[in-house]
Each structure stands twice: as structure tokens, then as C-alpha cells.
Design a protein around this motif. Structure first.
Motif, short mmCIF file in Angstrom:
data_model
loop_
_atom_site.label_atom_id
_atom_site.label_comp_id
_atom_site.label_asym_id
_atom_site.label_seq_id
_atom_site.Cartn_x
_atom_site.Cartn_y
_atom_site.Cartn_z
N GLN A 389 49.57 24.56 28.99
CA GLN A 389 50.71 25.21 28.35
C GLN A 389 51.96 24.37 28.58
O GLN A 389 52.02 23.54 29.47
CB GLN A 389 50.89 26.62 28.91
CG GLN A 389 50.05 27.62 28.14
CD GLN A 389 49.69 28.82 28.97
OE1 GLN A 389 50.23 29.03 30.06
NE2 GLN A 389 48.78 29.62 28.46
N GLU A 390 52.95 24.66 27.72
CA GLU A 390 54.20 23.89 27.71
C GLU A 390 54.79 23.66 29.10
O GLU A 390 55.20 22.56 29.45
CB GLU A 390 55.26 24.60 26.86
CG GLU A 390 54.95 24.63 25.37
CD GLU A 390 54.83 23.24 24.77
OE1 GLU A 390 55.50 22.32 25.28
OE2 GLU A 390 54.04 23.08 23.81
N ARG A 413 40.10 17.92 21.48
CA ARG A 413 40.07 16.75 22.36
C ARG A 413 41.34 15.92 22.17
O ARG A 413 41.96 15.48 23.13
CB ARG A 413 38.86 15.86 22.03
CG ARG A 413 37.53 16.50 22.29
CD ARG A 413 36.44 15.46 22.49
NE ARG A 413 35.94 14.83 21.29
CZ ARG A 413 34.96 15.32 20.53
NH1 ARG A 413 34.41 16.48 20.84
NH2 ARG A 413 34.52 14.67 19.48
N LEU A 414 41.72 15.75 20.89
CA LEU A 414 42.92 14.95 20.61
C LEU A 414 44.17 15.64 21.13
O LEU A 414 45.03 15.02 21.76
CB LEU A 414 43.07 14.75 19.11
CG LEU A 414 42.07 13.79 18.47
CD1 LEU A 414 42.27 13.75 16.97
CD2 LEU A 414 42.23 12.42 19.07
N ALA A 415 44.24 16.95 20.85
CA ALA A 415 45.43 17.69 21.25
C ALA A 415 45.62 17.60 22.75
O ALA A 415 46.72 17.40 23.26
CB ALA A 415 45.31 19.15 20.81
N LYS A 419 48.72 16.12 24.93
CA LYS A 419 49.51 16.91 25.87
C LYS A 419 49.58 16.23 27.22
O LYS A 419 50.56 16.36 27.94
CB LYS A 419 48.90 18.30 26.03
CG LYS A 419 49.32 19.23 24.91
CD LYS A 419 48.84 20.62 25.20
CE LYS A 419 48.94 21.47 23.96
NZ LYS A 419 48.11 22.67 24.04
N GLY A 420 48.50 15.53 27.56
CA GLY A 420 48.48 14.90 28.88
C GLY A 420 49.21 13.57 28.91
O GLY A 420 49.34 12.95 29.96
N LYS A 697 49.90 10.14 14.99
CA LYS A 697 50.38 10.66 16.26
C LYS A 697 49.54 10.21 17.44
O LYS A 697 49.98 10.31 18.57
CB LYS A 697 50.35 12.19 16.21
CG LYS A 697 51.49 12.80 15.45
CD LYS A 697 51.66 14.20 15.99
CE LYS A 697 52.30 15.13 14.96
NZ LYS A 697 51.88 16.50 15.22
N VAL A 698 48.29 9.85 17.17
CA VAL A 698 47.43 9.59 18.32
C VAL A 698 47.58 8.18 18.87
O VAL A 698 47.89 7.27 18.15
CB VAL A 698 45.94 9.81 18.01
CG1 VAL A 698 45.37 10.77 19.03
CG2 VAL A 698 45.70 10.34 16.63
#
Ligand code: ADP
Ligand code: MG
Length: 698
Positions: A389-390, A413-415, A419-420, A697-698
């Protein structure tokens, strides 16, 4: 802008007649923004309006054009008013039934009128009928012509009608006639030749407007050569897209986690057992990945009980000894908590206390956890999706471990990797699944990942004995429970989906628990099902784990990963209704300790041939890969994997089950395209997947 779009500018659908801003917006929901997009929006079905069918030849389920003379039209009042019109063409008679109608319609359909209608045929008390057919009155000077091709039925979105899409696709086809060169054949010539595919031109014209003599049933089953060609192209695009994702990942940078052995070596030494050769091999593969400075994308497939947790702990320790943090994520609270306990147990000797993060924590606890994660005091963090989470900020997250990948698709997986991401560095990803799939299929759906396989179980396991019994012998099964519990063992009783409704499944579990309690008054019986609050579920599971309860009656919520080594008997009701993989997962809840375990597959007679072979497969083997192989054989990968569980985005025409045979050829073609025709990669992905994955974005 998508890089593959730069350069060429396919014309916008706004250039077509009838497409204003509003229609354009609606079409965009179908992924259609250009005229070529429209040509690759493929019909889902077809109707034959090229000729009238004699009423006497109609079969229920047909969609057909029928022409006849009205014998009688009347309004009937059953539960509500309806207009019924009986027509005949000399070969038979049928009814047109309207629940919504007006007075004018009754007049139009007066006795003697000639009417042509189109609709789906059903039978009602032996008589063919159509409900709300499209119809028109035919006059002598009618210039009506039957359609000169089969009528395509397109997938729709709200606010766009079939009629609109047909007109638009016609315009697109006309446009294409004049601009042939703008949409090129993206399959390499030798692939088209060797597969004997029709040209793209023939293909597109054919699938949108099949000639009257086209074989409808071949088309409906999507096996016409034109459709096979398109499916091949789509699978190729999917394959290339996954491979491109993988290539992109290899360009990202990550912290190289040099294995010092400072923690991993004493960890391995302190184990009460020797890791299996398979575990050792996989640990080495992971260690090598982690020592590189681009993100690991590795999937570990290992059967239930093959010891994936050990591999995960080892990887996490490598991150810690390199001075970084590792996060371990599981799909449910129950599983995450189980990982927490395991990690606590394994890590205690090294003074590492894993941090816990869950959506249900008290806010003060959560704040403290967040602080320790942000400061870097927490080296290993275990939790659910709450981990990402944010407000969760890691100080130096370098490794994310995801358990039970089969609930996870390529997008997640991408998301997660995004985030990391921090300071331009992406975390390494380790994904673990207990649902192994055969190699050819893995190559296709996990082409963005490197795969490791733990193909060996720890020694000393007593294989689970599986018995198949009819539910008419329920009493005997109950006696088995009594004796297992008398020996100090614990028991699962799984109530499966009898009806397609979770509510009914839960009720079945509640009833079963009550019946068992009555039959076995001395035993402590617990109940867990999907409609219980998460906290209540966890509380029950905890009681069962700690041995305060003898029998756990559960719905299939316990399917994944729950680990209670003292449980040695599992009873699965209505086993004939479940898939092989799911039964194997459920069965894996027992056989986790040294005691000999039994799995009772209870069925309700009569058994279909398919169900019989499924249950037999389970009785014959305990090997997850073998079971996966048979499952695919019996049900096909579409069913087995489901779209969400594969790496593939929504497929338009291909279907993994039906088209499985082409996968090796697709993989070969992908190789060729990458090596010899790499200019085709971007346009192929653009054509079939478009913006579904945002590469930018990736
Ligand atoms: P899964 O792959 O299903 O997640 P686990 O990691 O939960 O399997 O391991 C199942 C059990 O086997 C655990 O109790 C674990 O401690 C034990 N185990 C793991 N590896 C070995 C091994 N090499 N030898 C003996 N027992 C092992
Ligand atoms: Mg596990």
C-alpha cells in the motif's frame, strides 16, 4: 505515446462515417482507436442470413431466417400480456412470441400477411418458436435480398450496437481495399508458407464477411484456416510481448546481492535435515540471479510439500546479508501468518525477527511496523497485499517473494515491481507456485520469467493413500474419523461446491459440521467457510493448528498452503466435481508429518466417465506434475489455468486449450522473429495487445 506507434500513423476511427467523439470513446473501451484496430476486432459468432430455412427443417438452437404467411395473431394473457403470431410456409408452422408489443404490430401481422423474420429457434411443447424475432412484412414489390455473406456477431460494449459495428467494420474493410499496403502481413513469409496459412488479405475479408457457403460450424469452433492463422498470430504476439517484458526487465538495474554466506551458511548448517538436491539446485539458481545487477524474475514451481519455504528463507537471508530488506507476500492472511511463523522459527537462531504487516492490524501496531520498515530495522517483512500500500515505505527493499503465484498475473507482477522501485533500482522477484504446469505450456504463459523446478520431495514421507468411496458409505467414513482422532490425529472434512453458489456451499459446511458433531459427540469440531469474517476464520484456524480442535469442517477456503502436520486424514465431499489440480492441492493438506495419511475422495453416484478417470488419476499418483499433465489432457489449459492465472492478457481469438498444439510452433516462430525479423515485434504487439501493457512505464 507508445513507442511502437511512433513513425506510422494508422488512421483514427474518427475518420469513419458515424464516429463522433462519443462513439469514439465507447469504441475505445473495446480497444478500438484506429481503423486497423477495427479490422482486428473479430466476430465472436456468425449468423446465417444468406437464405431462408423451411420451417419444417428448423432445429432448436438454430438462428435462422424464416419466411411464411400469418395464420393467426392474437393477444394472450398468461402471467402478462403477450402477442402470439402463428405463421406457416407449407413445410410447417411456428410461433412468433412478443412480450413487448404495440397495437400497430398486431395489425401488421394480420392473417394473410407475409412475413420474413430472423431469430433464435426454440421449441415450446413440440412447436418451433422465436421470441422477439427481428421481422418485416414482405410485399410483392419487395426488393429484399438475402445477405450475401454470413452475418458476423461482434463483441459489444454498452452504447454500441451490432448494427453500428457491422457498418463500421464494412467501412474499415472498404478502406482497406483502397489502402492495402497500410496493414502489412506481420508473419514472416516462411512461417506463412510452412503453416500453409492464407494471406492476411484473404483472412481478414473471410472472418468479417464469410461467403454463404462457408462452414458455419467450423467457424463457430474457430478452426477455419483463417481463424487458425489469426490465433497463431495472436499467440505469437503474446509470446513476443512476454519476451519483451523480460528483456526490458533485464535492462533495469537492481542491487546485486552478493552472497557473503554470513547468514546463509550457518542457516543451512543448522537445518535439522539436508536440503534435497532439487532444493539445492534451485537455491543456487536463485543465488546466482540475486548476485546480478538487474532484477531476478524467477518462478519456482514445486509440488505441495516439496519444501519451497526453505528456498524462500534462504533467498531472504541472502538479501539480508547483503544489507538489504526482503518482503514476503502471500495471498491470504492465513497463509501470510503461516509464513510468518515459519520464518520466525527458522530465523530465531540468527536474531532476526520478521516484521508482520497486515490489513487488519491495530493502527498503533501498524504504525510501529511501518516505522521499523522505513528505518530498515525490519530486515524481513511478511504480509499480504498490505505490504504494497501507498504508505508502506521500505528503506532498502531488494527482494520480493510472492507465494502461490497462480493467483497472480503478469500485470500484478509488473505493478509490484514498479511499487518496489526506488532510486532507479527495482527489487528482485521470486515467485513460488504449487501448481506446476508442463514445460511447453510454461514456456508460453511464463515467457517473461525464468523457471526453476523443485522436482523432488524430501525423503521419508509416507505417501498419502487415496481411496475413492461412494457417499452411501458415509457412516464408515465417519468411523474412520473417530479412530484417527482417537490416535491423537486431526482431520479435515472439505465441503465442495455442490451448487454454483458460495452461500449454498457455506450452508452445506454448516450442516455437515452439525451432523458430524452429533455423530461424534466426544470430538471437538470446528468450522471455517468463506462467508466468515477474516478474523473469525483466522481464530478457528489457529485453534485447529494448535490442536484444540480435532476436526475442521471447511469449504475449499483451505485449499492453498495450510500446514498442520498432525492432520492425517482428509475427507473431500463431492470430489467428482472438482478439478484434478484442486483435489491434489486439497490432498496436500495431509501427509505433512511422519504419520501415514489417508485422503478419502467421496463421490455421489453415478460417476461420469470423465470423473471416474479423474479420481482414478489421483488414486494412482501423488506426483503434482503428472497430475497437472493429466489435468491438461482432460480439461485443457484454458480451464486449468484460467486467464487470470496465466501471464497472458485477454485473448481475442486464440484459446490455450484448443490451440495448445500450436504452442511449440509459436515458440519457434517467436525465435525467428526475434532473430531475423525484429522489426515485426513492435507492430505485432501493437496489433494484438496494444496498450494493455504499458511498456513505457516499466
Ligand atoms: P511447500 O513446498 O508445500 O511450501 P513446505 O516448505 O511447507 O512445502 O515444506 C513442507 C515440510 O517439509 C515442512 O515441514 C518443511 O520443514 C519440511 N522440509 C522442507 N525441506 C525438507 C528437506 N529437505 N528434508 C526434510 N524435510 C523438509
Ligand atoms: Mg508453501
Amino acid at each position: 505515446m507508445n513507442p511502437s506507434r511512433a513513425g506510422s500513423h494508422p488512421p483514427s476511427i474518427r475518420e469513419l462515417k458515424g464516429v463522433g467523439p462519443q462513439v469514439a470513446e465507447r469504441l475505445a473501451r473495446l480497444g478500438i482507436t484506429t481503423i486497423p484496430d477495427l479490422l482486428f476486432h473479430l466476430p465472436a459468432r456468425y449468423q446465417d442470413r444468406t437464405r431462408s430455412v423451411p420451417i419444417g427443417a428448423l432445429r432448436a438452437g438454430d438462428s435462422a431466417v424464416v419466411q411464411g404467411e400469418v395464420l393467426l395473431t392474437e393477444i394472450k394473457f398468461a402471467r402478462r400480456a403477450m402477442l402470439l403470431s402463428r405463421i406457416s410456409d407449407g413445410t410447417g408452422s411456428m410461433t412468433l412470441r412478443f412480450y413487448h408489443f404495440n397495437a400497430r404490430q398486431k395489425e401488421q401481422l394480420a392473417r394473410g400477411a407475409r412475413v420474413r423474420c430472423f431469430g433464435d429457434v426454440r421449441t415450446n411443447q413440440g412447436m418451433p418458436e422465436m421470441i422477439h424475432p427481428e421481422y418485416r412484412i414482405v410485399t410483392d414489390d419487395d426488393d429484399y435480398q438475402h445477405a450475401d455473406h454470413l452475418t458476423p456477431i461482434y463483441p459489444l460494449t454498452e452504447g454500441i450496437s451490432q448494427y453500428q459495428l457491422r457498418r463500421l467494420s464494412q467501412q474499415a474493410l472498404d478502406w482497406w481495399q483502397k489502402n492495402h499496403s497500410t496493414i502489412s502481413d506481420l508473419l514472416p513469409v516462411d512461417v506463412v508458407k510452412s503453416q500453409q496459412f492464407p494471406s492476411l488479405g484473404e483472412t481478414i475479408q473471410f472472418v468479417h464477411r464469410p461467403p454463404p457457403d462457408a462452414d458455419v460450424s467450423l467457424l463457430e469452433s474457430k478452426r477455419h484456416p483463417s481463424q487458425v492463422r489469426l490465433a497463431f498470430e495472436e499467440l505469437l504476439a503474446q509470446q513476443l510481448s512476454l519476451r519483451r517484458l523480460r528483456a526490458t526487465a533485464q535492462q533495469l538495474s537492481s542491487r546485486a546481492l552478493t552472497a557473503t554466506g554470513e547468514l546463509t551458511a550457518p542457516f543451512l548448517k543448522a537445518l535439522p535435515f539436508t536440503p534435497t538436491r532439487a532444493q539445492q539446485r534451485v537455491m543456487e539458481e536463485i543465488a546466482a540471479d540475486l548476485s546480478k545487477n538487474h532484477p531476478m524474475q524467477r518462478l519456482v514451481q514445486g509440488d505441495v510439500g516439496s519444501g519451497k519455504t526453505l528456498v524462500a528463507v534462504h533467498a531472504a537471508l541472502q538479501a539480508v546479508e547483503a544489507g538489504c530488506q526482503a518482503a514476503v507476500m502471500a495471498p491470504t492472511e492465513i497463509l501470510a501468518e503461516q509464513h510468518l511463523r515459519n520464518f520466525e522459527r527458522w530465523l530465531a537462531p540468527f536474531g532476526i525477527v520478521p516484521e508482520w504487516l497486515s490489513g487488519r492490524q491495530k493502527s498503533t501496531e501498524r504504525q510501529r511496523a511501518l516505522q521499523r520498515i522505513a528505518s530498515g530495522d525490519a530486515r524481513i517483512v511478511v504480509g499480504t497485499h498490505a505490504l504494497f500500500q501507498e504508505d508502506v515505505v521500505f528503506s532498502e527493499l531488494a527482494l520480493v517473494i510472492i507465494d502461490e503465484q497462480h493467483r497472480f498475473g503478469v500485470h500484478q507482477r509488473l505493478a509490484l515491481r514498479q511499487k518496489g522501485q526506488r532510486d532507479g533500482e527495482s527489487p528482485h522477484q521470486l515467485i513460488m507456485t504449487a501448481t506446476p504446469i508442463p514445460r511447453t505450456l510454461a514456456m508460453s504463459v511464463y515467457a517473461d520469467l525464468d523457471c526453476s523446478i523443485i522436482d523432488e520431495l524430501p525423503p521419508g514421507r509416507t505417501p498419502i493413500e487415496t481411496v475413492v468411496v461412494s457417499d452411501s458409505r458415509r457412516d464408515q467414513v465417519v468411523q474412520r474419523i473417530r479412530s484417527a482422532c482417537k490416535d491423537g490425529r486431526q482431520v479435515y472434512w472439505v465441503c465442495t461446491l455442490i451448487e454454483e453458489s458460495e452461500a449454498l456451499q457455506c450452508r452445506a459446511a454448516v450442516d455437515t459440521a452439525a451432523q458430524l458433531q452429533e455423530a461424534l459427540p466426544d470430538l471437538r469440531i470446528a468450522l471455517v467457510h468463506g462467508r466468515m469474517k477474516g478474523a473469525d476464520k483466522d481464530a478457528v484456524m489457529k485453534e485447529f493448528k494448535s490442536g484444540e480442535r480435532d476436526v475442521l469442517v471447511a469449504t475449499t477456503v483451505i485449499e492453498v498452503g495450510v500446514d498442520v502436520p498432525n492432520a492425517s486424514l482428509i475427507v473431500i465431499e463431492n470430489a467428482e466435481r472438482l478439478g484434478l489440480a484442486q483435489l491434489h492441492q486439497l490432498r496436500g493438506r495431509v501427509g505433512r508429518g511422519a504419520a501415514a495419511s489417508v485422503c478419502v475422495l467421496m463421490y455421489h453416484a453415478p460417476l461420469s466417465a470423465l470423473a471416474r478417470s479423474r479420481l482414478a488419476a489421483l488414486r494412482e499418483t501423488n506426483d503434482g506434475f503428472e497430475i497437472a499433465r493429466r489435468d491438461l489432457e482432460l480439461r485443457g489449459p484454458g480451464e486449468v489455468l484460467g486467464t487470470r492465472q496465466t501471464g497472458l492478457t485477454q485473448l481475442r481469438i486464440a484459446e490455450l486449450g484448443r490451440d495448445q498444439w500450436m504452442l511449440p510452433n509459436v515458440a519457434n516462430a517467436a525465435e525467428r522473429v526475434l532473430n531475423e525479423n525484429s522489426q515485426l515485434v513492435a507492430p505485432l504487439i501493437e496489433r494484438w495487445i496494444g496498450h494493455a501493457i504499458e511498456y513505457g512505464k516499466v
